[in-house]
Design a protein around this motif. Structure first.
Motif, short mmCIF file in Angstrom:
data_model
loop_
_atom_site.label_atom_id
_atom_site.label_comp_id
_atom_site.label_asym_id
_atom_site.label_seq_id
_atom_site.Cartn_x
_atom_site.Cartn_y
_atom_site.Cartn_z
N MET A 1 0.85 -1.20 0.00
CA MET A 1 0.00 0.00 0.00
C MET A 1 0.88 1.25 0.00
O MET A 1 1.82 1.36 0.79
CB MET A 1 -0.90 0.03 1.25
CG MET A 1 -1.75 1.30 1.37
SD MET A 1 -2.53 1.43 3.00
CE MET A 1 -3.73 0.11 2.85
N ILE A 2 0.56 2.16 -0.93
CA ILE A 2 1.26 3.45 -0.95
C ILE A 2 0.62 4.36 0.10
O ILE A 2 -0.61 4.46 0.19
CB ILE A 2 1.18 4.09 -2.35
CG1 ILE A 2 1.97 3.27 -3.36
CG2 ILE A 2 1.71 5.53 -2.31
CD1 ILE A 2 1.85 3.78 -4.78
N LEU A 3 1.45 5.05 0.89
CA LEU A 3 0.93 5.98 1.89
C LEU A 3 0.64 7.33 1.25
O LEU A 3 1.38 7.80 0.38
CB LEU A 3 1.94 6.17 3.03
CG LEU A 3 2.28 4.93 3.85
CD1 LEU A 3 3.19 5.31 5.01
CD2 LEU A 3 1.02 4.25 4.39
N ALA A 4 -0.45 7.96 1.70
CA ALA A 4 -0.83 9.27 1.18
C ALA A 4 -1.48 10.06 2.31
O ALA A 4 -1.98 9.49 3.29
CB ALA A 4 -1.79 9.13 0.01
N ALA A 5 -1.47 11.39 2.18
CA ALA A 5 -2.10 12.27 3.16
C ALA A 5 -3.23 13.03 2.49
O ALA A 5 -3.15 13.40 1.31
CB ALA A 5 -1.07 13.26 3.70
N ALA B 1 -10.69 19.05 2.93
CA ALA B 1 -11.20 19.55 1.65
C ALA B 1 -11.14 18.49 0.56
O ALA B 1 -11.61 18.72 -0.56
CB ALA B 1 -10.39 20.78 1.22
N GLY B 2 -10.53 17.33 0.88
CA GLY B 2 -10.46 16.27 -0.10
C GLY B 2 -9.19 16.25 -0.92
O GLY B 2 -9.04 15.41 -1.82
N THR C 1 6.19 11.06 -0.23
CA THR C 1 7.46 10.82 -0.93
C THR C 1 8.62 11.18 -0.01
O THR C 1 8.42 11.72 1.08
CB THR C 1 7.54 11.69 -2.20
OG1 THR C 1 7.43 13.06 -1.83
CG2 THR C 1 6.42 11.33 -3.18
N VAL C 2 9.84 10.87 -0.44
CA VAL C 2 11.04 11.24 0.33
C VAL C 2 11.66 12.47 -0.31
O VAL C 2 11.59 12.65 -1.53
CB VAL C 2 12.06 10.08 0.38
CG1 VAL C 2 11.51 8.94 1.23
CG2 VAL C 2 12.40 9.57 -1.01
#
Length: 645
Positions: A618-622, A626-627, A633-634
Motif C-alpha cells: 500500500m502506498i501511503l498518502a495524506a 477539503a479532499g 514521498t522522500v
C-alpha cells in the motif's frame, strides 16, 4: 557553659524532576550524622531544600504548560514526601522562592557589590543550561561539550554583572593550606587546589535572557545567577539577619554534604562569596561519590534511574537506609544492584541482627520466664566480649567524625556477630540443663540482652524503625528517645527484672525468586494498563508500530484499471524485488505524474485482490478535510527498499 551545636546541610536539590536514589544517598548520610550528634548531646540543625530558579526550570515549566511556581510546587511536594518516607528529620526546608530567602540573596549581592567586588561587563562564553554553569573554551571537554554532563553548550553574549572571584584566588589557597580538612575526602581537595591554581576567572552572576529568578537589587533588568542564589540558602535556613542568636550559634556550618559533581561550587564559588561578604567560611565540605547502576551514572535518558519510593515500599525504610550507608565507602563511587541489596538484608539484617534478637529473647522466655536475669558470675568469655564492645563503640565514634558510615556499620556488625559467637561459645541450652550453672546462664543472657540494648541505641542514627522494635522486645520502659551515646558506652544499664516481649522477626528474610516474580507481575500489569489506556485513546504501542514494514519504493509503471474511476495499477521497485499494488488515487494523479517518484509504502500488508487485480502493498498518502490528497514521498534521493523508521 555554652551549648554544643552541630549544623549540617545537603545540597538544595533542583526540582526539575523527581529525586532518585542518588539524592536519597546524600540526604540519608546527612540525617545519620545529625542523629548521631544528637545522641552525643549536640543541639542540631539539618537543612535541606529546593533550588527553584533558573532558565532550566523556566523552560521545563513552559514545556508542561505551567507557570514556574506552579511547576516547582508540585515537584517540591514529591521531595517532602520522599523525605517523610525515609524518616529524615530535617529542621528546615529552604525553598529559594520563599520571601526570606529572596531578601537574603539580595542582601548578600548588595553587600558584595558595595564592597567593590561586583561590576557590570559583557559576558561572552559558553553556557550549559542543564548544569546552569559557565565555561571557558579551555574548560570544555574534547568534543566541545560541558565537562560535567557532556551535553552541548551554547555560545552566549549578554550584558552581565561579574563577581571578582579572581581577586580571592590567593586568599582561598592560603585558607585551604591552613585548613587541610576543609575539603574531604583528601583526593577531592587536590582536585580543587589544582583547579584554583589553573587560574580563577571572574564569575558571571546575573542573566538577562530569562525572568524566573531573584532580581539584582541594583538593576531590575538582571536576574541573579542561580548558584549565587542557591548557596545563600545555607544562611537563610538558620535565621540569617532574622535570628542573630541562632545564626551565631550555628554558623559557620560544620559540614556541607554534596555530590562530587557540585564540589567546585561549594569549595570555590561559595567560599569566595563568603569572603567578599565578610562572613566566616564553613568548617568542612564533603564531596561523596556517585551511586552507579548498570549503564553508569543514573540519568532519566538512560532509563536506569532507581526510584527510592518503590524501594522503600518493597523493602522498608530500614533496609534502604542500611544498604546505602553500609554498602558504599562514603567518598568513593559505589554500585547499586537489587541482588546485592537483598543479600545485605538477608545476611546482615535478618541473619545477624534479627536472629540474635530472636534467639536471645526466646531463651530468656524459656529459661527465666521472660524476666531479665541478674549477672551474678563471670564466664571465661565475658571479658573479651566487653573488649570488643568498647573497641566497637570507640571506632564508631571515630568513623562517624569522618563520615565513614560504612566503616561504622561494619564495626557495629562485628559486635553483633561477636554476640552470636558468644552464644555458640557459652551454649546456654547446655547450661540450662545443669541447675548449678543457673547463675552462669543468667550472666550469659543478661550480657546478650544488655548488648542488644546498646546496639539498639547505636542503630538510632542509621535505622529509624528497627531500634524501637528491638526496644519493645527488650521490654525497656524508659523511652528510646531519652537515651544518649553514654548509655551505649556503659555496660550494665539494663534493669534486672525487666519483662521481655517475644515478637515477630524484625527483618523477615526475602525470597529472591519470589521478589523477581512479583516485579514481573507488576511490570506486566502496568504494561497491560498502559496498553488499555492507549487503546482507549487510539494510541498504538511502539511494538505495534514496529510490526509495520515501511519501505521506500520507486514507481516504475502506472496504468488505470479498466472499469474503475479511482484505481490505478502500480508497478514498483522495492530493492531487488518488483511489486504490483493497487492505489485508489486516480482522481488526484495522472499515471504519468507518478512514474519515477520514490514513495513510502507498507511492504508487509497482507496481499489482496482488488477489482480483480492482485495488490501486494500500500502506498501511503495524506489528505485533508477539503479532499486534497498527496502521496508520501522522500525529499532526498535514497535507494528503493530502504526502511522507513
Amino acid at each position: 557553659m555554652s551549648k554544643k551545636t552541630f549544623y549540617v546541610t545537603t545540597p538544595i536539590y533542583y526540582p526539575n524532576d523527581k529525586l532518585h536514589i542518588g539524592h536519597t544517598y546524600t540526604t540519608t548520610a546527612a540525617d545519620a550524622i545529625t542523629k548521631f550528634k544528637g545522641l552525643q548531646g549536640y543541639e542540631c540543625e539539618f537543612i535541606t531544600g529546593s533550588d527553584e530558579h533558573g532558565q532550566k526550570i523556566e523552560q521545563s515549566a513552559k514545556k508542561h504548560g505551567k507557570e514556574p511556581i506552579e511547576y516547582v510546587d508540585q515537584i517540591v511536594e514529591s521531595f517532602k514526601y520522599l523525605w517523610d518516607k525515609l524518616e529524615v528529620d530535617y529542621t528546615e526546608f529552604v525553598r529559594t522562592t520563599n520571601e526570606d530567602h529572596f531578601e537574603d540573596v539580595k542582601y548578600i549581592f548588595k553587600k558584595v557589590y558595595d564592597n567593590g567586588d561586583i561590576y557590570k561587563d559583557k559576558y561572552q562564553g559558553y553556557y550549559c543550561t542543564p548544569c546552569e554553569t559557565y565555561w571557558t573554551e579551555r574548560q570544555l571537554d574534547d568534543e566541545g561539550n560541558c565537562p560535567d554532563c557532556n551535553r552541548s553548550v551554547e555560545w552566549m553574549e549578554e550584558e552581565s554583572y561579574f563577581f571578582k572571584m579572581s581577586k580571592y584566588e590567593e586568599r582561598l589557597l592560603k585558607f585551604l593550606d591552613e585548613n587541610p580538612d576543609f575539603i574531604q575526602p583528601a583526593k577531592r581537595r587536590n582536585e580543587m587546589i589544582n583547579f584554583i591554581k589553573d587560574g580563577l576567572e571572574d564569575l558571571c552572576v546575573s542573566r538577562t535572557t530569562f525572568d524566573w529568578g531573584i532580581p539584582v537589587p541594583i538593576d531590575k533588568d538582571h536576574i541573579i545567577y542561580v548558584w549565587f542564589d542557591a548557596l545563600t540558602s545555607y544562611l537563610t535556613g538558620i535565621g540569617f539577619r532574622r535570628d542573630e542568636q541562632k545564626f551565631n550559634n550555628y554558623w559557620p556550618a560544620d559540614i556541607h554534604i554534596v555530590g562530587k559533581d557540585i564540589l567546585r561550587f561549594h569549595t570555590i564559588i561559595w567560599p569566595t562569596i563568603l569572603m567578599a561578604a565578610d562572613l566566616p567560611l564553613p568548617k568542612k565540605v564533603f564531596g561523596h561519590g556517585f551511586l552507579l547502576v548498570e549503564g553508569g551514572k543514573m540519568s532519566k535518558s538512560k532509563g536506569n534511574v532507581i526510584d527510592p519510593v518503590k524501594l522503600i515500599d518493597d523493602f522498608g525504610v530500614d533496609a534502604v537506609r542500611y544498604y546505602l550507608l553500609r554498602e558504599i565507602a562514603f567518598g568513593t563511587d559505589g554500585s547499586y544492584s537489587t541482588d546485592s541489596f537483598i543479600q545485605r538484608i538477608n545476611s546482615d539484617l535478618a541473619n545477624d541482627l534479627g536472629n540474635l534478637l530472636n534467639r536471645t529473647v526466646a531463651m530468656v522466655d524459656k529459661y527465666f520466664g521472660g524476666v531479665v536475669p541478674q549477672a551474678k558470675v563471670e564466664t571465661e568469655f565475658d571479658k573479651d566480649l566487653e573488649e570488643v564492645a568498647q573497641s566497637t563503640f570507640k571506632t564508631i565514634e571515630e568513623s562517624l567524625e569522618g563520615l565513614q558510615f560504612s566503616t561504622a556499620l561494619e564495626e557495629l556488625w562485628t559486635l553483633i556477630r561477636r554476640n552470636n559467637k558468644y552464644i555458640d561459645q557459652t551454649q546456654p541450652w547446655i547450661l540450662a540443663k545443669d541447675e548449678k550453672k543457673k547463675d552462669e546462664l543468667g550472666t550469659v543472657l543478661y550480657n546478650l540482652l544488655d548488648n542488644l540494648r546498646r546496639v539498639a541505641i547505636a542503630l538510632v542514627p542509621f535505622l529509624p524503625q528497627a531500634p524501637a522494635k528491638m526496644w519493645e522486645q527488650l521490654g525497656i520502659e524508659e523511652p528510646l528517645e531519652s537515651q544518649s551515646w553514654d548509655y551505649v558506652r556503659t555496660k550494665g544499664q539494663l534493669k534486672v527484672g525487666t519483662k521481655v516481649k517475644n515478637g515477630d522477626p524484625i527483618f523477615p528474610r526475602i525470597d529472591v525468586e519470589e521478589y523477581y516474580e512479583k516485579l514481573e507481575k507488576e511490570k506486566k500489569a502496568k504494561e497491560a494498563k498502559e496498553e488499555k489506556k492507549m487503546a482507549e485513546e487510539n494510541y498504538i504501542t511502539f511494538d505495534e508500530f514496529g510490526k509495520l514494514d515501511l519501505r521506500v519504493a520507486e514507481v516504475l509503471e502506472v496504468e488505470r484499471i479498466e472499469g474503475s474511476n479511482k484505481l490505478l495499477k502500480v508497478q514498483v521497485q522495492l530493492g531487488q524485488e518488483k511489486r504490483q499494488l493497487v492505489a485508489g488515487i486516480s482522481k488526484h494523479y495522472e499515471p504519468e505524474e507518478l512514474a519515477g517518484k520514490k514513495v513510502v509504502m507498507v511492504a508487509n500488508l497482507k496481499p489482496a485482490t482488488i477489482f480483480g487485480v492482485k495488490s501486494n502493498g500500500m502506498i501511503l498518502a495524506a489528505s485533508n478535510d477539503a479532499g486534497d490528497l498527496t502521496v508520501t514521498t522522500v525529499d532526498r534521493d535514497i535507494d528503493s527498499g530502504s526502511r522507513v523508521k
